[in-house]
Design a protein around this motif. Sequence first.
Motif, short mmCIF file in Angstrom:
data_model
loop_
_atom_site.label_atom_id
_atom_site.label_comp_id
_atom_site.label_asym_id
_atom_site.label_seq_id
_atom_site.Cartn_x
_atom_site.Cartn_y
_atom_site.Cartn_z
N GLY A 282 0.82 -1.21 0.00
CA GLY A 282 0.00 0.00 0.00
C GLY A 282 0.85 1.26 0.00
O GLY A 282 0.39 2.33 -0.38
N HIS A 283 2.09 1.12 0.42
CA HIS A 283 2.97 2.29 0.50
C HIS A 283 4.03 2.31 -0.59
O HIS A 283 5.02 3.03 -0.48
CB HIS A 283 3.58 2.40 1.90
CG HIS A 283 2.51 2.58 2.94
ND1 HIS A 283 1.85 3.78 3.14
CD2 HIS A 283 1.92 1.68 3.76
CE1 HIS A 283 0.92 3.61 4.06
NE2 HIS A 283 0.94 2.34 4.46
N THR A 284 3.83 1.52 -1.64
CA THR A 284 4.68 1.71 -2.81
C THR A 284 4.19 3.00 -3.49
O THR A 284 2.99 3.21 -3.66
CB THR A 284 4.60 0.53 -3.79
OG1 THR A 284 3.22 0.25 -4.05
CG2 THR A 284 5.22 -0.72 -3.20
N LEU B 131 -0.64 13.50 0.05
CA LEU B 131 0.12 13.10 1.23
C LEU B 131 -0.52 11.85 1.84
O LEU B 131 -1.73 11.77 2.00
CB LEU B 131 0.09 14.25 2.25
CG LEU B 131 1.11 14.23 3.37
CD1 LEU B 131 2.54 14.21 2.83
CD2 LEU B 131 0.89 15.44 4.28
N CYS B 132 0.32 10.87 2.18
CA CYS B 132 -0.15 9.62 2.78
C CYS B 132 0.09 9.69 4.29
O CYS B 132 0.93 10.45 4.76
CB CYS B 132 0.64 8.45 2.17
SG CYS B 132 0.15 6.84 2.79
N SER B 133 -0.63 8.86 5.03
CA SER B 133 -0.46 8.83 6.49
C SER B 133 0.97 8.45 6.89
O SER B 133 1.41 8.73 7.99
CB SER B 133 -1.44 7.83 7.11
OG SER B 133 -1.17 6.53 6.61
N CYS B 134 1.71 7.82 5.96
CA CYS B 134 3.08 7.40 6.26
C CYS B 134 4.08 8.54 6.09
O CYS B 134 5.25 8.39 6.43
CB CYS B 134 3.48 6.23 5.37
SG CYS B 134 3.82 6.71 3.67
N GLY B 135 3.64 9.66 5.52
CA GLY B 135 4.55 10.78 5.34
C GLY B 135 5.01 10.98 3.90
O GLY B 135 5.48 12.05 3.53
#
Length: 313
Positions: A158-160, A168-172
């Motif tokens: 999901g974070h690729t 902006l994603c919750s991961c930064g």
Amino acid sequence: QYVVGIDLGGTKIAAALFDPAGAIISREQMETSGARTAKEVVQRMVSMIRTVSAGYPLAGVGLASPGAVDSREGIALNGTNLPEWNHVPLKKWMEKDLGVEVKVVNDANAAAWGEYVHGAGKGAENMVYITFSTGVGAGIVLDGKLLLGSRSFAGELGHTVIDPGGALCSCGNRGCWETFASGTAIRDSALSLMKERESLIRTLAEEQGEAVSAKHVFEAQKQGDAVAIDVIRRAVHYMGLGLANVIHTFNPDRIVIGGGVSRAGDQLFPALRAETERFVMAPYRQSYTLVPAGLNDDVGLIGAAALFHTNPP
Ligand code: ADP
Ligand code: BMX
Ligand code: ZN
């Protein structure tokens, strides 16, 4: 062997006792909210485990936890929707209270293992499980083994990043796959289009007394709503694009799709299959099947318990 599987989510905690044949004997569910600290969340889980396993010889506990999990040490490293959730030594705390082995894995990795052992992944050689839910999670089974990676963080697909100029994603980071293809992404793009255009989506949500979510977008699409059609077309485009990356990376014979968004069923799968095929290189076309998950919401705890019932990954 009697084993408890437990799924720790941002909104709910579910636990079930499995008999040696892998059937559920008893089940408990509880809201996560209300617990203020990690210690409290763990206390809740311990008491749920005691309740469901009362009267049975408990052999172990499999726990599915969101975010990065150090499976060797059983430490949850982060969990964005949970209070004080940083480097929580789940395994150590719970083993001390319960006196049995506790195995901890990422929620989507657990679900992947559940689908592989008991669900739509049965019999596959190389299977990738993707959940389109609040976020996008994944688990990868290669040659019958769950891929953990050297620090057990593998499968965070999901974070690729698929567009560094994206939201902006919750991961930064910006433009992670889940900012385009998750239930949250579908809701957000509907909300943004509805600033300019009228849509049935809001009416449907209001009628049900709920906040707008991906579910209402699919309901509106069924009725021919133009905004919903556009939102879903865009989401399917990015889901397919990401799945093509997955196919090029792992060459799976099966991709299993789970999570709340997969409940859209025939509104999703035919379009998603077509869009994925558009992005894959010729040799990969029709080298895999793309199928809906076979297990229900219990998939996480089923997979976590199955870590005991089958060859451990
Ligand atoms: P969680 O992330 O907490 O595990 P789910 O797997 O249930 O939650 O996924 C929640 C997402 O699935 C929400 O965005 C919700 O709107 C969406 N969803 C739920 N039911 C449906 C449905 N029938 N069709 C499409 N989307 C759905
Ligand atoms: C996020 C990430 C993954 C998880 C995925 C699906 C966190 C807290 N979670 O990408 O570890 O597998 O969401 O989770 O970092 P779901 O709850 O949306 O199904
Ligand atoms: Zn991200």
